[in-house]
Design a protein around this motif. Structure first.
Motif, PDB file in Angstrom:
ATOM      1  N   TYR A 554       0.953  -1.016   0.049  1.00 61.01           N
ATOM      2  CA  TYR A 554      -0.089  -0.287   0.075  1.00 61.01           C
ATOM      3  C   TYR A 554       0.653   1.037  -0.294  1.00 61.01           C
ATOM      4  CZ  TYR A 554      -2.868   3.736   2.322  1.00 61.01           C
ATOM      5  OH  TYR A 554      -3.483   4.646   2.591  1.00 61.01           O
ATOM      6  N   LEU A 558       0.933   4.315  -2.575  1.00 59.44           N
ATOM      7  CA  LEU A 558       1.028   5.920  -2.289  1.00 59.44           C
ATOM      8  C   LEU A 558       2.144   6.521  -2.638  1.00 59.44           C
ATOM      9  CD1 LEU A 558      -0.941   5.429   1.430  1.00 59.44           C
ATOM     10  CD2 LEU A 558      -1.738   5.892  -0.759  1.00 59.44           C
ATOM     11  N   SER A 562       2.001   9.567  -5.826  1.00 58.76           N
ATOM     12  CA  SER A 562       2.505  10.483  -5.038  1.00 58.76           C
ATOM     13  C   SER A 562       3.643  11.320  -6.475  1.00 58.76           C
ATOM     14  CB  SER A 562       3.358  10.758  -3.603  1.00 58.76           C
ATOM     15  OG  SER A 562       3.447  11.827  -3.275  1.00 58.76           O
ATOM     16  N   VAL A 590       2.127  11.379   0.565  1.00 61.66           N
ATOM     17  CA  VAL A 590       1.643   9.650   1.028  1.00 61.66           C
ATOM     18  C   VAL A 590       1.160  10.646   2.517  1.00 61.66           C
ATOM     19  CG1 VAL A 590       2.182   7.744   2.574  1.00 61.66           C
ATOM     20  CG2 VAL A 590       3.208   8.445   0.418  1.00 61.66           C
ATOM     21  N   THR A 593      -2.969  11.016   2.523  1.00 61.70           N
ATOM     22  CA  THR A 593      -3.945   9.849   2.933  1.00 61.70           C
ATOM     23  C   THR A 593      -3.628   9.400   3.864  1.00 61.70           C
ATOM     24  OG1 THR A 593      -2.156   8.161   1.850  1.00 61.70           O
ATOM     25  CG2 THR A 593      -3.507   8.990   0.603  1.00 61.70           C
ATOM     26  N   GLU A 647     -10.062  11.117  -4.328  1.00 53.32           N
ATOM     27  CA  GLU A 647      -9.809  10.027  -3.452  1.00 53.32           C
ATOM     28  C   GLU A 647      -9.934   9.101  -4.375  1.00 53.32           C
ATOM     29  OE1 GLU A 647     -11.281  10.089  -0.154  1.00 53.32           O
ATOM     30  OE2 GLU A 647     -11.021  11.838   1.079  1.00 53.32           O
ATOM     31  N   TRP A 650      -6.620   7.368  -4.978  1.00 53.13           N
ATOM     32  CA  TRP A 650      -6.001   6.336  -4.241  1.00 53.13           C
ATOM     33  C   TRP A 650      -6.269   4.935  -3.980  1.00 53.13           C
ATOM     34  CZ3 TRP A 650      -1.859   8.719  -3.314  1.00 53.13           C
ATOM     35  CH2 TRP A 650      -1.951  10.492  -3.563  1.00 53.13           C
TER      36      TRP A 650
END
Length: 681
Positions: A554, A558, A562, A590, A593, A647, A650
């Motif tokens: 994960y 990210l 980014s 990051v 998030t 979002e 993501w």
């Protein structure tokens, strides 16, 4: 069964999980007035390091680590008397705990305090993670190499190279020396120039999230605008014209802190002791802003009371009675609501009279939720005003006076050698520009659509770029005019950066994490984290390891996203057509998030009379009833829609609760041991 050795990526993911959870749990604990009593140094009389010699260890070890390593040694703050922490600051923290400010669960929305506290927590966890793991040592890169400010990879590399030189090289000395010669630190080297651009994009992304993507953004902007309009900049600047520093400081203190009231006069004469002595200008500014805010909520409450189809007086009276109930009753109603899967309103009414809950219609139930939320908001503001402005003894004024006292020698030196007036004007102009940037923009480029568009990340990048010279000008004036103070602050900064050095290499050859990759070298924390994992029972190790692997994947995703988002912002800032159509609504980071993860996990009361609690992600785009948008126009953007768009790309965070449950308490103990050791530097 032998325990597997965790890789550097796994150890990095494990540290991220544990620091993220522990940091916010410590922040949340200060809802309890007793939390400050278990903080440890400096809020008790023991010296740092005594926790390992039999004294009670801190129950907020990460917060204590940050405070003792970086904050307490700050020039001026290090000179504060011990009673400042053990008496004044500790007691004002207790007052806030005793005020029992509202919970997001009861209000049915994520309020401003929740959003700001979670944002501060994420920033804090990033710094603390650095203190625990350190920056790996290695060959120092060439800062005068080639860095393309239009490529994300080069900006991220420049940031890491600059950090490496700050922690292990002489870059800090060079930058302080640079400010004595020029008003532009970016002239130092291509790496510093690129690193400044990297930081600007990250800060711009944060401001964009705070004021544009957040449902509370227009409300926060209104508060900022109200505060900005109340600060007497002209009077402050006129006061700064006084040549004698002592006279100037006394005049400024009198302007903001002097009280003129019957209570203050009788206390001064000795006729009374600790009588309510009114408010000074600073407190009046605070109370006025909160009172204006409270007026909007009172209008919302009155509207519900006047509604012909609204809840009865008995329903509203039961809610009002619950508002005045003690803390344990509030917690009980909240627990019943969660456990029995019913709304907080139903739990409140059933505790009073079950027939009250049974008689509510769906529409009336919604109005009761709104009524309770608005009343909680009113109560919060009254409690904050009481704590900061109306209680005796007046700890707020006393704390500020102590702060002015310890910083007075610095203020005298700066006043003597730097024209502060122009820098106060710079602050005023920056805030004016920030407020203007955060308002809706008219569509550009001859487009047929009418209406407005929200500010983009590029708008905030432009804001920071056109105002950064204001900061450079002050630092140049300070460095050039106050050599003794420059040396004092340089020494503090150098000592602080030493806490980010690694004490051991931990036998791994990986490089530090940065904006462009996801490799880790945690120094001595490698062994500590591995020991935590090794001490798990065999039946838990597999589940914990799987969760760590999922979180490492994960984090890697990210980082990749980014990088892509930063490149979009860089390209958008240079593209005139992109500016006309609105620009990017999402930037890099990051930490953004991780901030949203805290908000998304927040429990919120069901919107219907019966049903499971909602999560923060279900209400993130909602604002509390009564929070008017005085600055934004009626055709402004919808933060909920923008946030969902931002979002969507993501990845969904994995469930890492098994890691927190298995290792969270042990990690807290580990950090408590570290934080109570005498700081190394």
């Amino acid at each position: 069964m032998s325990s597997p050795t965790l890789s550097s990526e796994q150890l990095g993911a494990l540290l991220d999980i544990l620091v993220h959870h522990e940091t916010y749990s410590e922040v949340e604990s200060y809802k309890d007035p007793e939390a400050i009593e278990h903080y440890g140094y400096p809020f008790d009389a023991s010296a740092p390091g005594q926790g390992s010699n039999g004294k009670e260890k801190s129950l907020s070890p990460l917060l204590q680590l940050l405070l003792t390593r970086l904050v307490l040694p700050i020039p001026g703050i290090r000179d504060l008397p011990s009673e400042f922490w053990t008496d004044k600051f500790r007691n004002i923290m207790r007052r806030f705990g005793e005020a029992e400010l509202s919970e997001s669960y009861d209000k049915g929305t994520l309020g401003s305090r929740k959003r700001l506290a979670s944002a501060a927590s994420v920033i804090h966890e990033g710094i603390t993670r650095g203190l625990l793991s350190g920056i790996p040592d290695g060959k120092l890169p060439d800062l005068r190499g080639k860095y393309d400010i239009h490529r994300t990879e080069d900006l991220a590399r420049a940031w890491d190279d600059v950090v490496q030189h700050l922690v292990y090289g002489n870059l800090l000395d060079e930058l302080f020396e640079q400010f004595t010669k020029t008003k532009n630190p970016e002239d130092h080297s291509p790496a510093v120039e690129a690193a400044v651009n990297f930081a600007i994009i990250y800060i711009a992304t944060f401001l964009h999230h705070l004021f544009v993507l957040s449902a509370e953004g227009p409300y926060l902007l209104k508060l900022l605008d109200n505060l900005h309009s109340l600060i007497p900049y002209t009077v402050v600047i006129q006061t700064l014209r006084v040549g004698n520093a002592g006279t100037m400081i006394n005049a400024m203190v009198r302007l903001f802190l002097a009280k003129v009231s019957v209570g203050a006069f009788s206390n001064w004469l000795g006729l009374t002791q600790n009588a309510a002595d009114g408010m000074n200008l600073l407190q009046r500014i605070i109370s006025l802003i909160l009172e204006w805010d409270t007026g909007d909520f009172r209008k919302a409450v009155d509207g519900i009371k006047r509604s012909k189809e609204g809840p009865s007086e008995l329903h509203l009276a039961a809610i009002d009675e619950h508002l005045q109930a003690p803390r344990d009753q509030h917690e009980s109603s909240r627990e019943i609501s969660r456990k029995d899967e019913k709304s907080i309103i139903v739990a409140i009414l059933e505790a009073k009279d079950k027939s009250l809950a049974d008689s509510l219609t769906e529409a009336q139930h919604t109005q009761c939720l709104e009524y309770y939320s608005a009343q909680l908001a009113i109560r919060d503001r009254e409690k904050i005003t009481e704590v900061l402005c109306r209680q005796s003894p007046d700890l707020t004024t006393s704390i500020i006076r102590d702060g002015v006292s310890v910083f007075e020698p610095m203020i005298r030196d700066i006043h003597k050698n730097v024209d502060i007036r122009k820098h106060i004007s710079s602050v005023e102009s920056f805030l004016t520009d920030l407020i203007a940037t955060s308002k809706p923009k008219k569509r550009d480029g001859g487009q047929p659509q009418s209406g407005t568009i929200p500010p983009s990340v590029e708008d905030y990048v432009a804001l920071l770029k056109r105002n950064r010279q204001l900061a450079w000008d002050y630092l140049h004036d300070f460095a050039q005019g106050c050599p003794d103070l420059r040396t004092t602050w340089l020494n503090w900064a150098k000592q602080s950066l030493k806490f980010f050095r690694q004490t051991t290499d931990s036998n791994n050859n990986t490089t530090m994490a940065n904006g462009g990759n996801c490799s880790y070298n945690l120094g001595e924390m490698d062994g500590n984290l591995q020991n935590l994992f090794d001490n798990l029972s065999d039946d838990k190790k597999s589940g914990v390891k799987d969760a760590i692997d999922a979180h490492a994947t994960y984090l890697s995703k990210l980082e990749e996203m980014s990088i892509s988002r930063m490149q979009n912002v860089i390209d958008g800032a240079d593209d005139d057509d992109n500016k006309k159509t609105g620009g990017n609504i999402g930037g890099p980071g990051v930490y953004i998030t991780r901030w949203h993860c805290l908000l998304d996990e927040t429990l919120v009361t069901p919107s219907a009379p019966k049903g499971p609690p909602r999560r923060g992600k279900d209400v993130k785009g909602m604002k509390a009833l009564g929070k008017t948008e005085a600055i934004a126009s009626s055709d402004t953007w919808d933060p909920d829609t923008l946030t969902k768009r931002e979002e969507q790309a993501w990845p969904e965070p994995p469930d890492i609760s098994v890691v927190v449950d298995a290792l969270g308490p042990r990690f807290k103990t580990l950090v408590a041991d570290i934080s109570t050791k005498v700081p190394r530097a």
